[in-house]
Design a protein around this motif. Structure first.
Motif, PDB file in Angstrom:
ATOM      1  N   PHE A  53      23.944  12.432  21.574  1.00  0.00           N
ATOM      2  CA  PHE A  53      23.560  11.347  22.490  1.00  0.00           C
ATOM      3  C   PHE A  53      22.197  10.748  22.167  1.00  0.00           C
ATOM      4  O   PHE A  53      21.353  11.374  21.546  1.00  0.00           O
ATOM      5  CB  PHE A  53      23.668  11.767  23.952  1.00  0.00           C
ATOM      6  N   VAL A  54      22.092   9.515  22.599  1.00  0.00           N
ATOM      7  CA  VAL A  54      20.877   8.743  22.341  1.00  0.00           C
ATOM      8  C   VAL A  54      20.270   8.330  23.678  1.00  0.00           C
ATOM      9  O   VAL A  54      20.977   7.878  24.563  1.00  0.00           O
ATOM     10  CB  VAL A  54      21.214   7.468  21.530  1.00  0.00           C
ATOM     11  N   THR A  55      18.995   8.526  23.804  1.00  0.00           N
ATOM     12  CA  THR A  55      18.304   8.107  25.019  1.00  0.00           C
ATOM     13  C   THR A  55      17.426   6.897  24.709  1.00  0.00           C
ATOM     14  O   THR A  55      16.473   7.013  23.934  1.00  0.00           O
ATOM     15  CB  THR A  55      17.414   9.244  25.548  1.00  0.00           C
ATOM     16  N   PRO A  56      17.738   5.757  25.283  1.00  0.00           N
ATOM     17  CA  PRO A  56      16.842   4.608  25.088  1.00  0.00           C
ATOM     18  C   PRO A  56      15.578   4.777  25.939  1.00  0.00           C
ATOM     19  O   PRO A  56      15.666   5.204  27.089  1.00  0.00           O
ATOM     20  CB  PRO A  56      17.679   3.420  25.566  1.00  0.00           C
ATOM     21  N   VAL A 104      19.048  -2.894  25.624  1.00  0.00           N
ATOM     22  CA  VAL A 104      19.957  -1.887  26.186  1.00  0.00           C
ATOM     23  C   VAL A 104      21.216  -2.567  26.729  1.00  0.00           C
ATOM     24  O   VAL A 104      22.337  -2.092  26.511  1.00  0.00           O
ATOM     25  CB  VAL A 104      19.240  -1.073  27.297  1.00  0.00           C
ATOM     26  N   LEU A 107      23.422  -3.512  23.900  1.00  0.00           N
ATOM     27  CA  LEU A 107      24.127  -2.347  23.354  1.00  0.00           C
ATOM     28  C   LEU A 107      25.284  -1.951  24.258  1.00  0.00           C
ATOM     29  O   LEU A 107      26.376  -1.617  23.795  1.00  0.00           O
ATOM     30  CB  LEU A 107      23.167  -1.168  23.200  1.00  0.00           C
ATOM     31  N   ARG A 108      25.027  -1.986  25.551  1.00  0.00           N
ATOM     32  CA  ARG A 108      26.088  -1.600  26.490  1.00  0.00           C
ATOM     33  C   ARG A 108      27.307  -2.510  26.339  1.00  0.00           C
ATOM     34  O   ARG A 108      28.438  -2.085  26.534  1.00  0.00           O
ATOM     35  CB  ARG A 108      25.569  -1.687  27.929  1.00  0.00           C
ATOM     36  N   VAL A 114      26.290   0.079  19.309  1.00  0.00           N
ATOM     37  CA  VAL A 114      25.885   1.444  19.712  1.00  0.00           C
ATOM     38  C   VAL A 114      26.134   2.399  18.550  1.00  0.00           C
ATOM     39  O   VAL A 114      25.288   3.220  18.208  1.00  0.00           O
ATOM     40  CB  VAL A 114      26.655   1.905  20.975  1.00  0.00           C
ATOM     41  N   PHE A 118      23.527   4.614  16.556  1.00  0.00           N
ATOM     42  CA  PHE A 118      23.732   6.068  16.433  1.00  0.00           C
ATOM     43  C   PHE A 118      23.625   6.501  14.972  1.00  0.00           C
ATOM     44  O   PHE A 118      22.870   7.410  14.623  1.00  0.00           O
ATOM     45  CB  PHE A 118      25.130   6.443  16.935  1.00  0.00           C
ATOM     46  N   MET A 122      21.007   9.035  13.321  1.00  0.00           N
ATOM     47  CA  MET A 122      21.500  10.301  12.751  1.00  0.00           C
ATOM     48  C   MET A 122      21.074  10.423  11.289  1.00  0.00           C
ATOM     49  O   MET A 122      20.607  11.465  10.843  1.00  0.00           O
ATOM     50  CB  MET A 122      23.034  10.384  12.864  1.00  0.00           C
TER      51      MET A 122
ATOM     52  N   GLY B   9      21.967   7.021  31.970  1.00  0.00           N
ATOM     53  CA  GLY B   9      20.922   6.390  31.192  1.00  0.00           C
ATOM     54  C   GLY B   9      20.911   6.744  29.731  1.00  0.00           C
ATOM     55  O   GLY B   9      19.906   6.557  29.057  1.00  0.00           O
ATOM     56  N   VAL B  10      21.980   7.301  29.202  1.00  0.00           N
ATOM     57  CA  VAL B  10      22.029   7.655  27.786  1.00  0.00           C
ATOM     58  C   VAL B  10      23.339   7.162  27.186  1.00  0.00           C
ATOM     59  O   VAL B  10      24.277   6.869  27.907  1.00  0.00           O
ATOM     60  CB  VAL B  10      21.923   9.182  27.563  1.00  0.00           C
ATOM     61  N   PHE B  11      23.354   7.055  25.883  1.00  0.00           N
ATOM     62  CA  PHE B  11      24.595   6.710  25.195  1.00  0.00           C
ATOM     63  C   PHE B  11      25.197   7.973  24.612  1.00  0.00           C
ATOM     64  O   PHE B  11      24.501   8.763  23.978  1.00  0.00           O
ATOM     65  CB  PHE B  11      24.311   5.710  24.073  1.00  0.00           C
ATOM     66  N   LEU B  12      26.496   8.115  24.858  1.00  0.00           N
ATOM     67  CA  LEU B  12      27.175   9.312  24.362  1.00  0.00           C
ATOM     68  C   LEU B  12      28.088   8.952  23.204  1.00  0.00           C
ATOM     69  O   LEU B  12      28.680   7.876  23.202  1.00  0.00           O
ATOM     70  CB  LEU B  12      28.053   9.928  25.456  1.00  0.00           C
TER      71      LEU B  12
END
Lengths: 328, 537
Positions: A53-56, A104, A107-108, A114, A118, A122, B9-12
């Motif tokens: 997972f990525v946290t913006p 953000v 990206l959503r 996304v 990622f 990575m 609040g995160v991307f999975l």
């Protein structure tokens, strides 16, 4: 039936095996320190190197930043605190990037973007890892073998192949002090549609292809990401694959569990009876299981807590002299 | 495959997966029964006798003190559980934070040894408080000589021994077929217990003191036996702080058993969720406080505090005054005095049987996990880490506990004097609680990396980790309790032979660690490596 083997010609070897680090920076740095700490001359890192997972970290107009940490909205008070959160996230296996609310939202709205983000993150972390590992290998003379796992995208192979000292062991036959080792990053089909899930038949073919090249299977190491089925090293909850993401199957209030290991891995281990099986994949099912004469290990994984789990295995000429589970 | 993390609040990435196995509800039930140890193990059987010993107690104050005093330790345990949700529970925490020898000594000296002994209590309770009392009474009510004879047999020596051994054997089969199947059995036991206790309390709620006294008198030829009991015992129920604190000291270790499930954390879903774990460990205490308080209130209203204390004193003294009754009137049977319904009496018998089987199963489950985790670390023989491939339970550990329990049942029944060695067993459990609290106090300082990445790392008060604060509060609370156990003779801990067993079990296991370390070193295994946090490069 196990084939007859030649008399061993191997030397004593002490190796450390860990797996499923899933991007945890601190776990990888602990892994690289293992030779000095555990007095091992060989490091083997099993698959699933990349995180999940990525946290913006969103920058607001007033210059402040906001992020979600352990499920809680957090506003670091200064740059130093923000940096410490970035480090904590990296240690837990998460990726983070500083961004704006607008990005953000973009990206959503676009899963492709996304994925690109990622992959970039990575690749960046894994490249840094490989560079660090190369330096350790050069400086200490320790051999480091790494493989991807079913959860790793294919580009991971290119990063590992570009290493100068670290050996990308996936689908290779390598020699460790006279013990041959074959490695396979692939897994049987999982409910999560991972990048390197393949059928049991394909998995069997890949393992067989390598195993038939072994000069002494009885003295070999099988570094196969997925554990053998019904080994106790492969127990995990059953999920409903008709939903996305898959949901846990609960019956009468209980989570249904099943053996998620591979029949191909089991049958090849039963057939060739190598000295050792090195596995991962199922984080909760750590342990050691004997299948015939083969000792199969799954150290499990607690990468999210920054805990490195692994096995130290000492190999003599033709046997496992000792083994020890460690976590720290 | 990896653990699932669902946040907004995160991307999975699309692939994620594994979680733990037992539901938090099952964990709560398991803890609740553990917490209800005071209600089931102690309250169920010793409540009347405790009032007889400490008649000046204010039970409500005692319940409140014992419950509130236990809260910091439960919070400490919840935070440690989420940081290290592993099979072996407090052994894992203590061995990683303090020292492996302390971890091993704490669980073996504080729990494993005594769990084998407590099995004999469970068997005795099942025989005497369950079958013996219930069948004798039902036989008396129905005029069935067969039931009366069965009750008398259960109360006798051979009956108690045989029932006790059966009580050790049945739980083996309850737990060896896997935790999922056991969860079902546990839920059935929970349902039986709740329904029976509910009915008992309902009977008390609709009975007046006058009705109850009249019914009690009608069980005797003497029409004023109720008054005679109070007069003969001649105990004073005038409030006494000393009695109240003694009562509190008995209840508190019972409440502390609300962390019963800690050794099996590796098998519980959401064991890494602090909110869930806090609820799982704290709610049994709240539930126990409410239920125990309500039971006390109804008993005092219907049966009367003076009568209860007097009855307890007579039972304690072995008075012949009530010898004409078909059973000893332990409090659990008092509601049925006003309503001698054979079905309800039978239900009480079933409840006691079920609860004792639960406790014994719990002994096997918890201790086998302690043994498993030490064997996994290579301190104990590797066989103890054997997990059955089909049922996924540590089979050898379970069988070791079962054999130990059966041997103790036989020894303690044929040689009752050996019970003296267990007199201070609660003191041993306080020792374990002290070590856990110390672990909580030092967790953030000894293993800062692990602390910071755990849910507990988020909670600080004035820069001080919350777990250090709850740790020190737990340490103080358990030290106070230990002081009372060491200074109040009525608590039964001032028995030198029992001290020696505690010392031998703690120190013995402490030394075994070092012996094992030396032995493993010869095999090329450095045990110390298993417990140290490897520094990152």
């Amino acid at each position: 039936m196990a084939p007859f083997g030649r008399k061993g010609t191997s030397k004593a070897s002490r190796l450390f095996f860990a797996t499923d680090l899933h991007g945890s920076d601190v776990c990888f740095r602990k892994f690289l320190n293992a030779p000095r700490y555990y007095q091992t001359n060989t490091l083997i890192l099993g698959g699933d190197l990349t995180g999940k997972f990525v946290t913006p970290i969103i920058k607001h107009d007033d210059g402040s930043y906001e992020l979600e940490f352990l499920g809680k909205k957090t506003v670091p008070s200064n740059e130093e605190e923000l940096a410490s959160y970035e480090k904590k996230l990296a240690n837990m296996g998460a990726y983070s990037f500083r961004t704006t609310q607008n990005e953000v939202e973009e990206l959503r709205a676009d899963p492709k973007k996304v994925k690109e983000r990622f992959n970039g993150l990575m690749a960046e972390r894994l490249s840094a890892w490989v560079k660090m590992a190369d330096e350790v290998a050069k400086a200490s003379g320790v051999r480091i073998y790494m493989t991807g796992g079913n959860d790793d995208e294919y580009f991971v192979e290119n990063i590992l192949k570009n290493a100068s000292s670290v050996v990308n062991a996936n689908e290779q036959l390598v020699d460790i002090d006279g013990h041959e080792m074959i490695s396979c990053a692939y897994s049987n089909i999982t409910p999560f549609k991972c990048p390197r899930d393949i059928s049991e038949e394909e998995l069997m073919a890949k393992i067989e292809e390598m195993a038939t090249k072994l000069s002494n299977p009885l003295n070999a190491l099988f570094n196969l990401h997925v554990p053998p089925i019904d080994s106790g090293l492969d127990l995990c909850p059953k999920v409903d694959t008709s939903t996305d993401p898959p949901k846990l199957l609960i019956q009468n209030g209980n989570i249904l569990q099943y053996s998620a290991g591979s029949t191909a891995v089991r049958s090849t281990i039963e057939k060739y009876q190598p000295l050792v099986g090195l596995h991962g994949h199922i984080h909760e099912s750590s342990g050691m299981k004997e299948i015939g004469r083969t000792r199969c290990f799954n150290p499990g994984s607690e990468y999210g807590e920054g805990v490195l789990r692994g096995f130290i295995v000492s190999l003599n000429d033709k046997k496992v002299a000792s083994y020890q589970f460690v976590s720290g | 495959m990896a653990s699932e993390r669902k946040t907004s609040g995160v991307f999975l990435r699309t692939s994620s997966g594994l979680v733990k196995a037992w539901s938090p509800f099952d964990g709560f039930v398991y803890n609740w029964f553990g917490g209800a140890f005071l209600f089931g193990g102690f309250g169920l059987t010793l409540y009347t006798q405790m009032l007889g010993s400490f008649p000046g107690t204010n039970p409500y104050l005692g319940i409140a003190l014992a419950g509130i005093g236990s809260i910091p330790m439960m919070l400490t345990i919840a935070m440690l559980a989420t940081a290290m949700p592993r099979t072996g529970g407090d052994y894992v925490w203590t061995s990683r934070v303090l020292h492996p020898a302390i971890g091993a000594a704490s669980v073996v000296g504080g729990t494993v040894i005594w769990s084998m002994c407590f099995g004999a209590w469970n068997g005795y309770d099942m025989a005497v408080y369950g079958f013996g009392s219930a069948l004798s009474w039902i036989g008396s009510i129905t005029g069935s000589s067969g039931l009366t004879a069965a009750g008398t047999w259960a109360l006798g020596f051979m009956g108690t021994v045989i029932i006790s051994i059966i009580a050790m054997i049945i739980p083996i089969f309850m737990v060896i077929f896997g935790m999922r199947r056991y969860a079902w059995i546990q839920r059935a036991i929970f349902a039986i217990t709740m329904i029976t206790i509910g009915l008992m309390l309902a009977v008390l709620a609709i009975t007046s003191n006058q009705q109850w006294a009249t019914s009690f008198n009608s069980m005797f030829t003497s029409p004023d036996m109720y008054d005679q009991v109070v007069k003969t015992a001649s105990v004073s129920t005038t409030y006494s702080w000393s009695d109240t604190i003694t009562w509190t000291s008995v209840l508190a270790p019972g409440f502390a058993f609300s962390w019963y499930m800690a050794p099996m954390l590796g098998e519980i879903k959401k064991a890494d969720n602090l909110k869930v774990m806090s609820l799982t460990f704290l709610s049994p205490i709240l539930f126990g406080m409410i239920l125990f308080g309500l039971t006390t209130y109804l008993l005092f209203n219907v049966v009367g505090q003076s009568f209860l204390a007097s009855l307890g004193a007579l039972i304690n003294n072995g008075s012949p005054l009530l010898s004409s009754l078909p059973l000893t009137l332990y409090w659990i049977y008092l509601p049925m005095v006003a309503m001698p319904n054979t079905a309800l009496i039978f239900m009480v018998c079933v409840m006691i049987t079920a609860m004792m089987l639960f406790y014994q199963a719990g002994n096997y489950i918890g201790c086998s996990r302690y043994l498993f985790s030490q064997a996994f670390d290579r301190i104990l023989p590797g066989k103890l880490a054997y997990v059955h491939p089909r049922f996924h339970v540590p089979l050898v550990g379970i069988l070791v506990m079962a054999v130990g329990s059966i041997l103790w049942v036989i020894w303690s029944n044929f040689q009752p004097s050996v019970w003296i060695f267990t007199a201070a067993s609660l003191l041993a459990s306080l020792g374990q609680n002290l070590i856990i609290s110390l672990t909580g106090l030092l967790f953030a300082y000894r293993t800062p990396g692990l602390f910071e990445s755990s849910p507990a790392g988020r909670y600080k008060l004035g820069g001080v980790p919350a777990i250090a604060i709850t740790g020190i509060l737990g340490l103080v609370w358990n030290a106070i309790l230990a002081y009372y156990y060491l200074s109040i003779p009525a608590l039964g801990a001032q028995v030198p032979p029992s001290y020696y067993v505690i010392i031998v079990s703690f120190v013995g296991m402490f030394l075994i660690y070092f012996i094992s370390r030396a032995y493993r070193k010869r095999q090329g295994i450095d045990l110390g490596l298993a417990f140290r946090e490897i520094p990152p490069l």
